[in-house]
Design an enzyme around this catalytic site. Structure first.
Site, PDB file in Angstrom:
ATOM      1  N   TYR A 169      37.114  55.833  28.915  1.00  0.00           N
ATOM      2  CA  TYR A 169      36.476  56.495  29.988  1.00  0.00           C
ATOM      3  C   TYR A 169      37.560  56.763  31.222  1.00  0.00           C
ATOM      4  CZ  TYR A 169      36.052  51.852  32.278  1.00  0.00           C
ATOM      5  OH  TYR A 169      36.264  50.419  32.671  1.00  0.00           O
ATOM      6  N   ARG A 227      39.941  49.259  39.324  1.00  0.00           N
ATOM      7  CA  ARG A 227      39.983  47.991  39.525  1.00  0.00           C
ATOM      8  C   ARG A 227      40.684  47.711  41.072  1.00  0.00           C
ATOM      9  NH1 ARG A 227      37.869  43.368  36.682  1.00  0.00           N
ATOM     10  NH2 ARG A 227      37.231  44.290  34.762  1.00  0.00           N
ATOM     11  N   GLU A 269      41.710  32.717  49.045  1.00  0.00           N
ATOM     12  CA  GLU A 269      42.322  33.059  47.644  1.00  0.00           C
ATOM     13  C   GLU A 269      43.664  32.630  47.414  1.00  0.00           C
ATOM     14  OE1 GLU A 269      41.510  35.281  45.222  1.00  0.00           O
ATOM     15  OE2 GLU A 269      43.547  34.925  44.508  1.00  0.00           O
ATOM     16  N   GLN A 270      43.834  32.124  46.182  1.00  0.00           N
ATOM     17  CA  GLN A 270      44.888  31.321  45.795  1.00  0.00           C
ATOM     18  C   GLN A 270      46.337  32.279  45.694  1.00  0.00           C
ATOM     19  OE1 GLN A 270      44.546  29.908  41.943  1.00  0.00           O
ATOM     20  NE2 GLN A 270      44.518  31.876  41.096  1.00  0.00           N
ATOM     21  N   ASP A 284      31.946  34.746  37.501  1.00  0.00           N
ATOM     22  CA  ASP A 284      32.587  34.242  36.200  1.00  0.00           C
ATOM     23  C   ASP A 284      32.695  32.547  36.316  1.00  0.00           C
ATOM     24  OD1 ASP A 284      32.811  36.705  35.144  1.00  0.00           O
ATOM     25  OD2 ASP A 284      35.044  36.772  34.721  1.00  0.00           O
TER      26      ASP A 284
HETATM   27  P1  FAD Z   1      37.336  36.688  39.112  1.00  0.00           P
HETATM   28  O1  FAD Z   1      37.652  38.335  39.144  1.00  0.00           O
HETATM   29  O2  FAD Z   1      37.951  35.968  38.131  1.00  0.00           O
HETATM   30  O3  FAD Z   1      37.971  36.105  40.589  1.00  0.00           O
HETATM   31  C1  FAD Z   1      38.185  35.018  40.693  1.00  0.00           C
HETATM   32  C2  FAD Z   1      39.311  34.831  42.092  1.00  0.00           C
HETATM   33  O4  FAD Z   1      39.372  33.509  42.471  1.00  0.00           O
HETATM   34  C3  FAD Z   1      40.785  35.328  41.732  1.00  0.00           C
HETATM   35  O5  FAD Z   1      41.147  36.150  42.674  1.00  0.00           O
HETATM   36  C4  FAD Z   1      41.613  34.217  41.650  1.00  0.00           C
HETATM   37  O6  FAD Z   1      42.869  34.342  42.129  1.00  0.00           O
HETATM   38  C5  FAD Z   1      40.843  33.154  42.802  1.00  0.00           C
HETATM   39  N1  FAD Z   1      40.773  31.798  42.509  1.00  0.00           N
HETATM   40  C6  FAD Z   1      40.832  31.075  41.240  1.00  0.00           C
HETATM   41  N2  FAD Z   1      40.896  29.890  41.260  1.00  0.00           N
HETATM   42  C7  FAD Z   1      41.157  29.553  42.761  1.00  0.00           C
HETATM   43  C8  FAD Z   1      41.379  28.220  43.739  1.00  0.00           C
HETATM   44  N3  FAD Z   1      41.604  27.331  42.951  1.00  0.00           N
HETATM   45  N4  FAD Z   1      41.491  28.479  44.901  1.00  0.00           N
HETATM   46  C9  FAD Z   1      41.336  29.725  45.398  1.00  0.00           C
HETATM   47  N5  FAD Z   1      41.193  30.876  44.775  1.00  0.00           N
HETATM   48  C10 FAD Z   1      41.262  30.841  43.534  1.00  0.00           C
HETATM   49  N6  FAD Z   1      32.331  43.682  34.640  1.00  0.00           N
HETATM   50  C11 FAD Z   1      31.666  44.883  34.836  1.00  0.00           C
HETATM   51  O7  FAD Z   1      30.688  44.798  35.755  1.00  0.00           O
HETATM   52  N7  FAD Z   1      31.779  46.178  34.271  1.00  0.00           N
HETATM   53  C12 FAD Z   1      33.125  46.399  33.690  1.00  0.00           C
HETATM   54  O8  FAD Z   1      33.169  47.258  33.117  1.00  0.00           O
HETATM   55  C13 FAD Z   1      33.697  45.186  33.094  1.00  0.00           C
HETATM   56  N8  FAD Z   1      34.536  45.362  32.210  1.00  0.00           N
HETATM   57  C14 FAD Z   1      35.529  44.428  31.864  1.00  0.00           C
HETATM   58  C15 FAD Z   1      36.580  44.554  30.825  1.00  0.00           C
HETATM   59  C16 FAD Z   1      37.175  43.243  30.423  1.00  0.00           C
HETATM   60  C17 FAD Z   1      38.357  43.667  29.338  1.00  0.00           C
HETATM   61  C18 FAD Z   1      37.067  42.163  30.797  1.00  0.00           C
HETATM   62  C19 FAD Z   1      37.720  40.692  30.543  1.00  0.00           C
HETATM   63  C20 FAD Z   1      35.901  41.936  31.813  1.00  0.00           C
HETATM   64  C21 FAD Z   1      35.402  42.930  32.141  1.00  0.00           C
HETATM   65  N9  FAD Z   1      34.141  42.862  33.299  1.00  0.00           N
HETATM   66  C22 FAD Z   1      33.424  44.107  33.670  1.00  0.00           C
HETATM   67  C23 FAD Z   1      34.048  41.490  33.787  1.00  0.00           C
HETATM   68  C24 FAD Z   1      34.339  41.370  35.234  1.00  0.00           C
HETATM   69  O9  FAD Z   1      35.931  41.562  35.258  1.00  0.00           O
HETATM   70  C25 FAD Z   1      34.479  39.828  35.565  1.00  0.00           C
HETATM   71  O10 FAD Z   1      32.891  39.476  35.484  1.00  0.00           O
HETATM   72  C26 FAD Z   1      34.480  39.701  37.327  1.00  0.00           C
HETATM   73  O11 FAD Z   1      35.971  40.097  37.619  1.00  0.00           O
HETATM   74  C27 FAD Z   1      34.212  38.587  37.742  1.00  0.00           C
HETATM   75  O12 FAD Z   1      34.462  38.294  39.266  1.00  0.00           O
HETATM   76  P2  FAD Z   1      34.737  37.155  39.810  1.00  0.00           P
HETATM   77  O13 FAD Z   1      34.757  37.402  41.154  1.00  0.00           O
HETATM   78  O14 FAD Z   1      33.548  36.186  39.415  1.00  0.00           O
HETATM   79  O15 FAD Z   1      35.994  36.186  39.480  1.00  0.00           O
END
Ligand code: FAD
Length: 397
Positions: free
Chosen positions: A215, A106, A32-33, A295
């Site tokens: 909510y 969160r 994790e960065q 994502d």
């Molecule tokens: P991220 O949460 O983006 O995590 C990526 C991680 O990788 C981060 O910790 C980052 O620091 C790390 N990282 C990045 N680059 C590097 C690198 N080069 N080297 C090492 N580490 C790195 N989803 C739901 O299911 N329910 C909801 O109610 C919901 N509500 C939302 C509301 C809003 C307003 C938004 C914007 C999104 C919402 N989402 C919801 C979507 C959800 O937040 C995301 O889809 C989810 O957080 C994606 O998780 P992830 O682990 O793929 O990516």
């Protein structure tokens, strides 16, 4: 079978994948960065399809202590608060799909995942470890980090979010798309609000070119709101960009009294604002022994509340595919082929929801009538059976 996985990114998806892979006997290194595992101080909805996986990785008890179960999802009109449709959640969803629908904070969710990963002897976590490059070798992948370290594993999962470095390394730079919408987000103490202002439901207030979602989180001690407005000329995607509360008030001027009272009670120093980005569905997520999840490969707008749920489902499907196939490359391709249709449906459905939530009269009147008659709550999902009933744990069998 593979013995060591490297996961780039310790967000919800990366940590969930560490836990599903450790369950099948893989040693996992998470990079994790950031210097600590962190999340924004806001709520997140976890539907039964995601909760099924979280129970599988041993989090049932902990989830119960951090989650609240909303009674229903209600769609209302922005000015008068008329109820357009109501879909039961709570006990009804749990008895239909076998798992609860939770609202959680969160920070509680990431803390629960990170602590569980850190307690697991098969998982090592590396903080302040920013990935900068990857190199495929014949039977492994090498990952390089900004701090000068280099690690090698049998395969790599890019769980590094919408600006994924893993994605960039595989397929080059392509910026995510600004969706033309921005989100305001804040939490408000229940004690700062009139009693019974917010009922224990998720409410989506739909108005012209904007909507507002409310909510409870923290066992109903805080009200979470996400307010989405169509706006151009401000395109910073950040969880920590402070907004000007008077702009938020202006965006929702004329809206129902409940919204006015919530905004009035919000701490001006805690109103965050950011641009919402997404991408077109990608053609490929996997190259050799490198794949992606969450994502990094299928970011969506939040209007189906499914982005994190999809990342959690991905985590379950990757682990099943790796467990089933000694050929790692074939296993990762199978994972991608099992997941792409569903995540694309979420990406497209989330855009459709945005359009439908934001209709202006007279189109909004016919939407209201249609949804009232059909009791529909989410246009992108329609019948929620396909969404909440999906079993990521057996998707690969
Ligand atoms: P991220 O949460 O983006 O995590 C990526 C991680 O990788 C981060 O910790 C980052 O620091 C790390 N990282 C990045 N680059 C590097 C690198 N080069 N080297 C090492 N580490 C790195 N989803 C739901 O299911 N329910 C909801 O109610 C919901 N509500 C939302 C509301 C809003 C307003 C938004 C914007 C999104 C919402 N989402 C919801 C979507 C959800 O937040 C995301 O889809 C989810 O957080 C994606 O998780 P992830 O682990 O793929 O990516």
């Amino acid at each position: 079978m593979a013995t060591r996985a490297l996961i780039v990114g310790g967000g919800i998806g990366g940590l969930a994948a560490a836990l599903t892979l450790a369950r099948i006997g893989i040693k996992v290194e998470v990079f994790e960065q950031a210097p600590t595992f962190s999340e924004v101080g806001a709520g997140i909805q976890l539907s039964p399809n995601a909760v099924r996986v979280l129970h599988h990785i041993g989090l049932e008890e902990r989830l119960r202590t951090i989650g609240s179960c909303p009674e229903a999802l209600e769609m209302r009109t922005w000015r008068h608060g008329w109820m357009v449709s109501r879909a039961p959640l709570g006990a009804s969803v749990e008895s239909t799909f076998g798992f609860p629908y939770y609202h959680v904070h969160r920070v509680d969710l990431i803390t629960m995942l990170a602590e569980t990963a850190q307690e697991n002897s098969d998982i090592s976590v590396h903080l302040s470890a920013r990935c900068i490059a990857l190199e495929q070798k014949k039977n492994s992948v090498a990952v390089k980090f900004e701090n000068g370290e280099s690690w090698e594993g049998d395969f790599v999962i890019g769980a590094d979010g919408i600006h994924s470095v893993v994605r960039e390394n595989l397929w080059g730079l392509a910026k995510p798309r600004f969706t033309g919408t921005i989100a305001w987000r804040a939490t408000v103490s229940k004690n700062a609000l009139p009693a019974d202002l917010i009922r224990p439901v998720c409410t989506v207030w739909m108005g012209p070119q904007s909507h507002f979602v409310t909510y409870y989180v923290k066992q109903a001690r805080l009200v979470n709101f996400v307010a989405v407005v169509e706006k151009h000329g401000w395109e910073v995607e950040s969880w920590t960009e402070k907004g000007d509360k008077s702009e938020l008030q202006a965006d929702y001027s004329g809206w129902h009294n409940t919204i006015q009272q919530l905004i009035a009670a919000a701490d001006p120093d805690q109103c965050y604002k950011w641009a919402l980005l997404d991408r077109e569905p990608l053609e490929r997520w996997t190259d050799g022994r490198i794949t992606m999840l969450g994502d990094a490969c299928h970011p969506s707008m939040p209007m189906m509340a499914q982005g994190a749920a999809m990342a959690i489902e991905d985590a379950a499907v990757i682990a099943s595919c790796i467990a089933d196939n000694a050929d790692i490359e074939a296993a990762l391709h199978r994972y991608e082929s099992l997941r792409k249709g569903r995540t694309t449906r979420i990406q497209v459905g989330s855009r459709t929801n945005t359009r439908d939530f934001h209709l202006r009269p007279p189109a909004s009147w016919s939407r209201n009538l249609r949804w009232f008659i059909t009791k529909q709550a989410l246009s992108g999902s329609g019948d929620v059976g396909w969404l909440y009933g999906y079993d990521a744990l057996s998707a690969a069998s």
